[in-house]
Design a protein around this motif. Structure first.
Motif, short mmCIF file in Angstrom:
data_model
loop_
_atom_site.label_atom_id
_atom_site.label_comp_id
_atom_site.label_asym_id
_atom_site.label_seq_id
_atom_site.Cartn_x
_atom_site.Cartn_y
_atom_site.Cartn_z
N SER A 613 0.82 -1.22 0.00
CA SER A 613 0.00 0.00 0.00
C SER A 613 0.85 1.27 0.00
CB SER A 613 -0.92 0.02 1.22
OG SER A 613 -0.16 -0.01 2.42
N HIS A 892 -6.77 1.53 -4.21
CA HIS A 892 -5.67 0.57 -4.31
C HIS A 892 -6.18 -0.82 -3.89
CE1 HIS A 892 -1.83 -1.44 -3.64
NE2 HIS A 892 -1.19 -0.38 -4.14
N TYR A 894 -4.96 -3.08 -2.25
CA TYR A 894 -4.64 -3.43 -0.86
C TYR A 894 -5.88 -3.33 0.02
CZ TYR A 894 -3.04 -2.62 3.93
OH TYR A 894 -2.89 -2.66 5.31
N TYR A 895 -6.74 -2.36 -0.23
CA TYR A 895 -7.86 -2.07 0.65
C TYR A 895 -9.11 -2.90 0.34
CZ TYR A 895 -4.95 1.88 1.94
OH TYR A 895 -3.90 2.66 2.37
#
Length: 906
Positions: A613, A892, A894-895
């Motif tokens: 991230s 992103h 990642y989230y």
């Protein structure tokens, strides 16, 4: 007149007295004298090692005692017969006679003797591969599942009568049963208790048996810890890898110490069978011990940090370094001793084990075991196996014959003498068919026949043999008989390669077929084989006690519907195959032409990029490359079929990545399709969510915790996550258990009081390759294991409006750890719920409450499936830059990407 005296020893017990004197009540001296003579004749045969000959006179004597209702004498002869049948390997007859003896002692109201014989029966069940039955006899039915305290059984009977020998035997038998179940810590604890009593009583025969069993228990613990090493390697956890290696070596050293003690003590007693068993166990221990010892030597001298997660049972005694083992001398000692043993099944299996010993090969964790490795005794192997066959035939022991003949066939298979190989292999199959207890050998020889036919391009025979082997293995997977060869069932050596070999064979046939129907049938057969493998893998991960409930083909068809495509993957050594099933029954295939290690590296790089991230703008290059390999070949077909949902049944390392994050060059896959994953369609409950009675039990931990010496940081957004749920489901539609209120007891009590279709758990969830290291963190620095979770939920999941959805929003699986991902993939099955929403990694930010709120909001809407609800929630974060209410960075992967829907997607 001689007094009755019985020696009840576990495992390698010998008979101290096989006969007892004349009670005054016998009124038929002539008949009794004849019976007495028959019993003495049997004793002479037994003590001379002619166990087969001992049986007939004892059975004749038994008939007389039964006709005269002499329960005492009947029971005594039945015990002798059970031991004789044990020696020749007839386990079913052995068990039958132990049961008869117990019934006779029950008639005599001799509870103490009932307990002693129950211990013997428990040992027989353990040898028969039925350790759960053994534990129930020894410890009471309530302890058949868990090793906490005994509530009954022969152990409690022995204590009640202050019978130290009976207690010693029951504890030793209980320890061995736990070892066979894979519960090594409990096994070692019970065996140590037994050994202490044996030493107090100066019972050298029991000490010998217990030393041997402790050696094997420590060896098994060493091998288990060594498997953790491989998991740590996969996820590149170097410190953990070194820690596990050192722990494994400690366990191996303990094993060698105990086995060497066994040889010494057995030799001093002239107990040849015990000596042979210990020698063979030492020989089998040598190569894995030396391999680990060398790997530990290669570890740098820097002090290895300790997390406190590793079991310390191998540290308990601080053993002196074991005496160096001369492997060549040990093997020669075993060969010399073999010729001195009387004919018995023990001698047969000793000969087989010596014949099949393989020379060590350089360590390479990535390679599969070589089935045709060089034999340690190549020049003597055939002679040893011929000897084993001859003895087994004299004993009429078909199971032992099967193993000896099958190994002879394997020798010729490796020489590529397929005519001789097939002859011995088919003889082995015939022998296995004569004994219902020999199915654990039957599948091996059906598989071997398949390989032999395949090597000769005999396609129909190959297909039939592989299908038979898989069907046989399916029948015995839960009750594998492992006793005589004392081998723990090794998934890597059995189920996995068998299924992959056959799938590869069928897929190659399908590729070469020009007939559309034939191609479709072969792809269907490949899918069935892959599905069988997936079921077996899941059961292997969770253990033999895990019962998998499968749904009918009609239910599966109902589940899939008209707008769902199912992607199945299978990773082969040289390539990966992707199979797609469309609603109209059409099967499509593509291959990723890179080997399994290259695929693993590519998948791991993709996963690492998703989790990074720190890079504000995600680079989708790797996501696009995977899309081109997995999805692009079918893009037009998916569009033409009107597909809306993609369901993935993944293999190996592919389980560790979210398919939602694949990228077609313009958008992520989840922006085009709703996505779900399942370990198998047969395991997926087709029940649809009842939206009229939605209720949520929300459990969470926001505080920092310490469990098993491991620190878990505070999850500051958990409270916001639970508040969002309470807002969507106000009043009686939701309840929270937060921090100190989140305990297993409160969890269970609440479920018993109120039905909850949805369970939302926001806490650290650690998923590892080893299920014992997999748990959820609860309040008060406690934890909830997968077994705890299953027991808590499954007790109420069958009730109306229960068990619909389990959400675990802060789970963590390590990069590269595909077995951990397997555990996560099976969570819905294990917990007994229809669906699970889980995360592949934890997110320490406020994005999770946003995603959770959007998921439940959409889930409440009629006509929106669970997969579509997750899709909408993920798209909301992907479009973060267009939404002023949420942070831009949430676009992103990642989230939003770690969240996967497992199981029912409707």
């Amino acid at each position: 007149m001689r007094n009755p005296k019985f020696s009840i020893l576990f495992l390698l017990s010998l008979i101290c007295c096989l006969w007892l004197g004349h009670p005054a009540s016998i009124a038929q001296p002539g008949n009794f004298a004849n019976a007495n003579q028959l019993v003495e004749q049997g004793v002479d045969y037994y003590q001379a090692g002619d166990y087969q000959a001992a049986i007939k006179p004892w059975e004749n004597a038994l008939e007389f005692y039964q006709n005269t209702s002499n329960y005492q004498y009947s029971a005594t002869v039945q015990e002798n017969l059970a031991r004789a049948y044990q020696k020749i390997g007839d386990m079913e007859e052995e068990i039958r006679y132990w049961k008869q003896a117990i019934n006779n002692y029950e008639q005599l109201r001799d509870q103490r003797q009932m307990g002693l014989v129950a211990t013997e029966l428990a040992q027989a069940y353990s040898r028969f591969g039925q350790s759960r039955k053994a534990i129930a006899l020894l410890c009471g039915p309530s302890d058949a599942q868990e090793a906490v305290t005994c509530t009954g059984g022969s152990l409690e009977i022995a204590k009640q009568f202050a019978d130290q020998e009976g207690e010693m035997a029951a504890l030793g038998s209980l320890g061995e049963a736990y070892r066979l179940q894979g519960k090594y810590e409990q096994a070692i604890a019970r065996l140590q208790e037994s050994l202490k009593i044996a030493q107090e009583l100066k019972n050298s025969a029991s000490q010998t048996a217990t030393f041997n069993n402790l050696g094997n228990a420590y060896k098994a613990q060493a091998q288990l810890t060594e498997s953790y090493v491989n998991s740590a390697q996969q996820r590149k956890a170097k410190v953990k890898e070194q820690e596990y290696l050192k722990e494994s070596l400690k366990c191996y050293n303990q094993a060698q110490n105990y086995l060497q003690k066994t040889v010494q003590l057995a030799s001093s007693q002239n107990n040849q069978f015990a000596q042979m068993r210990a020698l063979m166990d030492l020989v089998k221990l040598y190569h894995p011990l030396e391999e680990v010892r060398q790997r530990v030597k290669d570890i740098p001298d820097e002090k290895t940090s300790t997390t406190g997660e590793i079991s310390s049972i191998c540290n308990s005694e601080s053993p002196t370094p074991p005496v160096s083992l001369d492997i060549e001398a040990t093997i020669q000692q075993a060969l010399d001793l073999l010729q001195q043993l009387p004919d018995s099944q023990d001698k047969v299996y000793a000969a087989i084990n010596l014949a099949t010993l393989k020379q060590p090969t350089p360590f390479d964790n990535s390679s599969q075991p070589n089935p045709c490795g060089k034999l340690q005794l190549a020049g003597k192997a055939e002679t040893l196996l011929d000897q084993a066959v001859s003895i087994a035939k004299r004993l009429e022991n078909y199971r032992a014959q099967s193993f000896a003949l099958g190994e002879l066939g394997h020798i010729y298979e490796c020489r590529q003498d397929y005519q001789q190989a097939l002859k011995f292999t088919q003889q082995a199959q015939w022998a296995a068919h004569q004994d219902l207890s020999a199915k654990d050998s039957l599948y091996l020889w059906e598989w071997q026949a398949g390989r032999i036919f395949r090597a000769q391009d005999m396609e129909e025979e190959t297909t039939n043999s592989y299908k038979q082997a898989i069907a046989t293995l399916k029948d015995i997977r839960n009750e594998l008989l492992i006793a005589e060869r004392d081998q723990q069932f090794d998934f890597r050596d059995a189920i996995n390669p068998l299924h992959r070999e056959f799938a590869k064979f069928i897929l190659n046939q399908a590729k070469d077929s020009d007939d559309k129907q034939d191609k479709s049938e072969k792809l269907t057969s490949a899918l069935e084989t892959i599905d069988s493998l997936k079921l077996a893998e899941l059961q292997n991960y969770y253990g033999d006690d895990c019962v998998l409930i499968t749904f009918s083909p009609e239910k599966v068809e109902e589940l899939v519907g008209d707008h769902t495509a199912v992607f199945s993957s299978i990773i082969l050594s040289d390539r990966t195959v992707i199979l797609v099933s469309l609603p109209n029954g059409e099967k499509l295939l593509t291959e990723i032409e890179i080997d399994s290690q290259q695929l693993r590296d590519e998948i791991n790089r993709f996963r690492q990029g998703l989790e990074d991230s720190r890079v504000h703008k995600y680079n989708p290059k790797l996501a696009q490359e995977l899309y081109q390999k997995i999805i692009a070949p079918f893009a037009d077909d998916l569009k033409s079929a009107g597909i809306e949902t993609l369901v993935f049944i993944q293999d190996g390392i592919l389980r560790s990545i979210p398919m939602a994050a694949l990228h077609d060059g313009e958008k992520f896959l989840v922006e085009s399709y709703a996505i779900a994953t399942t370990p198998s369609l047969k395991l997926t409950n087709p029940q649809t969510l009842n939206r009229d009675k939605l209720r949520v039990l929300a459990l969470g931990l926001s505080e920092a915790s310490e469990v098993n010496g491991q620190d878990f940081s505070a999850l500051y957004n958990v409270e916001a996550e639970i508040e969002a749920i309470k807002k969507l489901f106000p009043g009686s539609k939701s309840k929270e258990l937060l921090n100190k209120d989140f305990t297993q007891k409160n969890f269970k009590d609440e479920l018993e009081q109120t039905p909850y279709p949805m369970l939302h758990i926001a806490t650290h969830g650690q998923f590892r390759a080893i299920k014992e290291e997999t748990f959820l963190v609860t309040g008060n620095n406690d934890k909830l294991t997968l077994e705890d979770l299953e027991n808590t939920i499954s007790s109420v999941s069958s009730k109306p409006n229960s068990g619909e959805l389990l959400a675990l929003t802060a789970c963590q699986t390590a990069v590269g750890d595909d077995r951990a991902a397997l555990g996560l993939a099976g969570i819905a099955v294990r917990a007994g719920v229809s669906s699970a929403l889980a995360s592949l990694w934890s997110i320490y930010d406020g994005s999770t409450p946003e995603l959770v709120e959007e998921f439940y909001t959409n889930l409440s809407r009629p006509g929106v499936s669970k997969a579509q609800a997750l899709q909408a929630a993920q798209i909301k974060l992907i479009e973060a830059k267009n939404n002023k209410e949420i942070k831009n960075k949430y676009d992103h992967p990642y989230y939003w990407a770690p969240f996967i829907l497992i199981g029912n997607w409707l």
